[in-house]
Design a protein around this motif. Structure first.
Motif, PDB file in Angstrom:
ATOM      1  N   LYS A  89       0.830  -1.198   0.000  1.00 44.23           N
ATOM      2  CA  LYS A  89       0.000   0.000   0.000  1.00 44.23           C
ATOM      3  C   LYS A  89       0.865   1.249   0.000  1.00 44.23           C
ATOM      4  CE  LYS A  89      -4.276  -1.561   2.175  1.00 44.23           C
ATOM      5  NZ  LYS A  89      -5.245  -1.277   3.266  1.00 44.23           N
ATOM      6  N   TYR A 142      -9.299   4.413  14.937  1.00 48.21           N
ATOM      7  CA  TYR A 142      -8.599   3.195  14.522  1.00 48.21           C
ATOM      8  C   TYR A 142      -7.314   3.063  15.337  1.00 48.21           C
ATOM      9  CZ  TYR A 142     -11.539   3.201  10.314  1.00 48.21           C
ATOM     10  OH  TYR A 142     -12.593   3.175   9.444  1.00 48.21           O
ATOM     11  N   GLN A 192     -11.317  -3.182  11.620  1.00 45.80           N
ATOM     12  CA  GLN A 192     -10.210  -2.359  12.116  1.00 45.80           C
ATOM     13  C   GLN A 192     -10.637  -1.210  13.029  1.00 45.80           C
ATOM     14  OE1 GLN A 192      -8.621  -1.523   8.072  1.00 45.80           O
ATOM     15  NE2 GLN A 192      -6.714  -2.419   8.828  1.00 45.80           N
ATOM     16  N   SER A 199      -8.119  -0.513   5.701  1.00 41.84           N
ATOM     17  CA  SER A 199      -8.560  -1.215   4.496  1.00 41.84           C
ATOM     18  C   SER A 199      -9.698  -0.477   3.806  1.00 41.84           C
ATOM     19  CB  SER A 199      -9.021  -2.626   4.849  1.00 41.84           C
ATOM     20  OG  SER A 199     -10.165  -2.584   5.682  1.00 41.84           O
ATOM     21  N   THR A 200      -9.827  -0.720   2.532  1.00 39.34           N
ATOM     22  CA  THR A 200     -10.917  -0.117   1.763  1.00 39.34           C
ATOM     23  C   THR A 200     -12.273  -0.601   2.265  1.00 39.34           C
ATOM     24  OG1 THR A 200      -9.473  -0.025  -0.178  1.00 39.34           O
ATOM     25  CG2 THR A 200     -11.832   0.199  -0.564  1.00 39.34           C
ATOM     26  N   SER A 201     -12.333  -1.860   2.682  1.00 36.62           N
ATOM     27  CA  SER A 201     -13.606  -2.404   3.163  1.00 36.62           C
ATOM     28  C   SER A 201     -14.084  -1.676   4.417  1.00 36.62           C
ATOM     29  CB  SER A 201     -13.460  -3.898   3.457  1.00 36.62           C
ATOM     30  OG  SER A 201     -12.477  -4.122   4.461  1.00 36.62           O
ATOM     31  N   SER A 202     -13.145  -1.248   5.260  1.00 38.10           N
ATOM     32  CA  SER A 202     -13.524  -0.519   6.463  1.00 38.10           C
ATOM     33  C   SER A 202     -14.096   0.853   6.111  1.00 38.10           C
ATOM     34  CB  SER A 202     -12.318  -0.365   7.388  1.00 38.10           C
ATOM     35  OG  SER A 202     -12.670   0.357   8.543  1.00 38.10           O
ATOM     36  N   GLU A 217      -2.835   1.950   6.612  1.00 40.23           N
ATOM     37  CA  GLU A 217      -3.150   0.551   6.905  1.00 40.23           C
ATOM     38  C   GLU A 217      -4.652   0.288   6.985  1.00 40.23           C
ATOM     39  OE1 GLU A 217      -1.092   0.145  10.536  1.00 40.23           O
ATOM     40  OE2 GLU A 217       0.902   0.184   9.644  1.00 40.23           O
TER      41      GLU A 217
END
Length: 751
Positions: A40, A130, A104, A138-141, A136
């Motif tokens: 990343k 966070y 996260q 994530s895109t899903s979060s 760090e």
């Protein structure tokens, strides 16, 4: 160097399939590494050794939530309603529960617990914390938070999301950049008069850029690389890559037009124009690598990444160009009777009694006009550039935040809503870490309360929140909300005031305090960069004086080049301040926010523009020096030298301008001003300084422009950028009709 490059050109021409195969293999290997191991990108800004960074590193261990990434969900009630009404509080509670389940997320603070409800009871903020850094998350979060906020809109609430996790990420490649490359291709077609030549000029440049960019991205798993570093490497690699290929290929085609054997022609082009390319590329690389001496990691990575892209561009120019030219053979030669062939003949044609060709080129006519009244030209150009420099006296530096995001973005909406309802300081809180030697919780809590009481007495403080304990009993954290925004001068002054009060607090409480948080770190980064600006300018200007003295064996030319460079940088910064800080033409140019300039923009501009300015200086003035060495006529050598150089330098500047300008439409608060600064900087330096101011100064100086004390001449090494040493290695039966030393640099711009 010229002899070595001549041999390299021969070898690359003979083994063209192998050279092309090696480049394609390296490119494929790097792309595979990116796909398999790609990490990343990291857009954190840090300054090791500063108070704010040391305190933030400590909090990352004892209170990760304070040092980690954050997000905000902003709720606004419909007109005529309050956010505290029961239907809306239930929606907010449901959103909090959904957000807590996001990956996260370490904690979610309901506005009823934090008190983050506006005075008019129309707006509330849910704080999301966070334990990890922004890079760090994530895109899903992030998507889960957006989804939870969007669900609340179905119940009548207006929502927006902001915070550090919504800062700009990634590399932006879009239509504007593609248009920039297309315009560059058009410039190449016009310059060469051949679609084949233009395409073959673009191919090596694009392969070099792709390899350089892939190499940088392949390092992401082991080195912290920001999206800005990648975009800058792409921007610079494209610009110089196309330009360097243009210089060598122009020389090659001119020689083909004179009947030179293709293999010998490409070797001569690499030995002469390639020498100048290596020198110009080396200056860009040195200037960019010099960014590492400032001691800021993200800036070091940015400089070294861009330097790597330039290195690949140089390697592609001196190896891929002769290889690709080998596949084309004589087909790259201008067709007899074409404009390109006529320009080549004119450039090499006989001169009349006044020393000029029968048909004056545009470059010749422009130079004659410029030097007709050289003193007036110098005064006029200098006056205009100094006027453009004036806004730079008001230059303020800061790192952008969500307040400079596009107006339509959700993070900008959240930022503006918070500023309007809670005050601008709510977007940039300061964290004050208090540490005692007594590790009892009661003592730490008492000290924290005393520190908070003292902080409330300082100017520009809107609110001070109760002390928050950490996992270390000797620590407590006090949150300070300023009255001003994160990028305000008043907030910077408040940070200084808190640090000034540290000695009094230690004397009265026995605790040491440190100001930290994102806002304080950004302020420290900007201050470090501001303090480094003048030393960096001194290094770059000193380097330019030394390098140009070695190349041109002159005192006047290096001084003139350095002054011209400073005028270009100053005028570019002045325009940046006028547009991005003062807001002039901001609506017309699509600038979403007026405020301080990106803190590392001046240093990036100086480093990049230095290399490009030396680029143009070498290609333009070398032709003039050639004519002076042949004729001894100072004034006429300026005109004839420009005749050989102006066309290709103009094409090179137009290509760089269009490539940089292609990144300007991006809705990125970091890249947009950098692209603007580089585009206007290239235009000013190439057209106002190198093509106008330089000929006028040389005409004024006369014979003195080429003078260098004999003792200094003996001390300085001979770089042989013009390739004069090739006279000793070119075969006597070569089709070249003149000594290579005489035509080396002239051929750089033969068309």
């Amino acid at each position: 160097m010229a002899v070595l490059l001549h041999r390299l050109g021969h070898s690359a021409y003979r083994h063209r399939k192998l050279v092309l195969g090696i480049w394609l293999f390296v490119l494929a290997a790097l792309i595979t590494c990116v796909g398999v191991f790609g990490g990343k990108l990291d857009d954190r800004f840090s300054v090791p050794g500063t108070e704010s960074q040391r305190a933030l590193d400590s909090l990352s261990k004892t209170l990760p939530e304070a040092a980690g990434a954050s997000a905000q969900i902003v709720f606004t009630a419909p007109e005529g309603h309050r956010i505290t009404e029961s239907p809306y509080t239930a929606v907010i509670a449901r959103t909090v529960a959904e957000t807590e389940r996001a990956p996260q997320v370490s904690g979610v603070v309901d506005p009823s617990a934090s008190g983050a409800v506006s005075a008019d009871r129309t707006t509330a903020i849910v704080q999301v914390q966070y334990r990890v850094q922004t890079a760090e998350v994530s895109t899903s979060s992030v998507d889960a938070i957006k989804s939870a906020a969007h669900a609340a809109e179905r119940d009548g609430l207006r929502t927006s999301v902001g915070g550090s996790v919504f800062n700009s990420k990634g590399v932006h490649i879009g239509p504007s950049e593609i248009i920039g490359v297309a315009v560059a291709l058009l410039v190449l077609v016009v310059t060469f008069g051949s679609l084949l030549a233009a395409g073959m000029a673009l191919l090596p440049a694009l392969i070099g850029v792709a390899a350089g960019l892939s190499g940088l991205l392949a390092l992401a798993p082991v080195v912290s690389i920001s999206s800005t570093a990648v975009t800058l490497a792409l921007m610079l690699g494209l610009a110089v890559g196309i330009d360097y290929v243009l210089f060598i290929l122009s020389r090659h085609r001119q020689q083909l037009a004179r009947g030179t054997d293709p293999k010998e022609s490409v070797a001569l082009a690499v030995g002469t124009a390639g020498s100048a390319v290596v020198f110009a590329g080396a200056t860009v690389i040195i200037a960019l690598a010099a960014l590492s001496v400032i001691g800021i990691p993200f800036l070091t990575t940015m400089g070294l990444g861009a330097a790597g892209a330039v290195l690949f561009a140089v390697l592609a120019a001196i190896t891929l160009v002769p290889a690709v030219a080998g596949f084309a053979g004589t087909r790259l030669a201008p067709k007899p009777g074409s404009r390109a062939a006529r320009r080549s003949a004119e450039a090499e044609g006989a001169t009349d009694a006044e020393g000029t060709t029968g048909r004056a080129t545009l470059g010749t006519r422009w130079t004659k006009w410029v030097i007709a009244k050289p003193l007036l030209t110098v005064l006029a150009v200098t006056g205009i550039l100094v006027t453009l420099m004036l806004p730079a006296a008001d230059l303020r530096l800061a790192l952008p935040d969500n307040g400079s995001a596009p107006h339509a973005s959700t993070q900008r909406t959240a930022y503006d809503t918070i500023s309007a309802k809670f005050g601008p300081g709510f977007n940039g809180p300061l964290l004050v870490l208090a540490e005692t030697n007594d590790r009892t919780t009661a003592t730490s809590s008492q000290v924290g309360a005393q520190v908070a009481a003292k902080l409330r007495t300082l100017k520009n403080v809107k609110a001070v929140l109760p002390p928050e304990p950490t996992s270390d009993p000797a620590q407590s954290v006090v949150t300070v909300l300023p009255n001003s925004g994160p990028d305000s001068v008043r907030t910077d002054r408040l940070v200084r005031d808190i640090r000034s009060a540290a000695s009094d607090l230690r004397a009265t409480t026995g605790a040491s305090i440190a100001v930290t948080g994102t806002t304080a770190v950004n302020i420290d980064v900007s201050n470090r960069l501001s303090d480094s600006l003048l030393p960096f300018v001194a290094i770059v200007v000193g380097l330019s004086l030394l390098l140009l003295m070695m190349v041109f064996r002159s005192l006047v030319i290096p001084v003139k080049a350095a002054v011209g460079f400073l005028l270009s940088v100053g005028a570019s910064l002045g325009l940046v301040v006028a547009v991005f800080q003062w807001g002039w033409l901001a609506d017309v140019l699509g600038v979403p926010h007026s405020g301080p300039v990106v803190s590392f923009l001046p240093i990036i501009l100086i480093g990049v523009l230095f290399g490009l300015a030396m680029d143009y200086e070498v290609f333009l003035v070398s032709g003039m020096r050639e004519e002076w060495a042949h004729t001894g006529r100072a004034r006429q050598s300026v005109v004839d030298g420009a005749r050989h150089s102006v066309r290709v330098v103009t094409a090179a500047a137009l290509i760089m301008f269009t490539v940089f300008a292609g990144f300007f439409p991006l809705d990125d608060s970091l890249i947009k001003p950098i692209a603007f600064a580089l585009a206007v900087g290239v235009a000013i330096d190439a057209f106002a300084v190198r093509m106008t101011l330089v000929p006028a100064v040389l005409a004024l100086a006369g014979r003195g422009a080429w003078w260098l004390p004999a003792w200094l001449d003996r001390l300085l090494p001979d770089l042989d950028v013009e390739g004069s040493s090739l006279q000793k290695v070119v075969p006597a039966d070569s089709a070249e009709p003149e000594p290579v030393g005489a035509g080396g640099v002239r051929g750089n711009s033969g068309e």
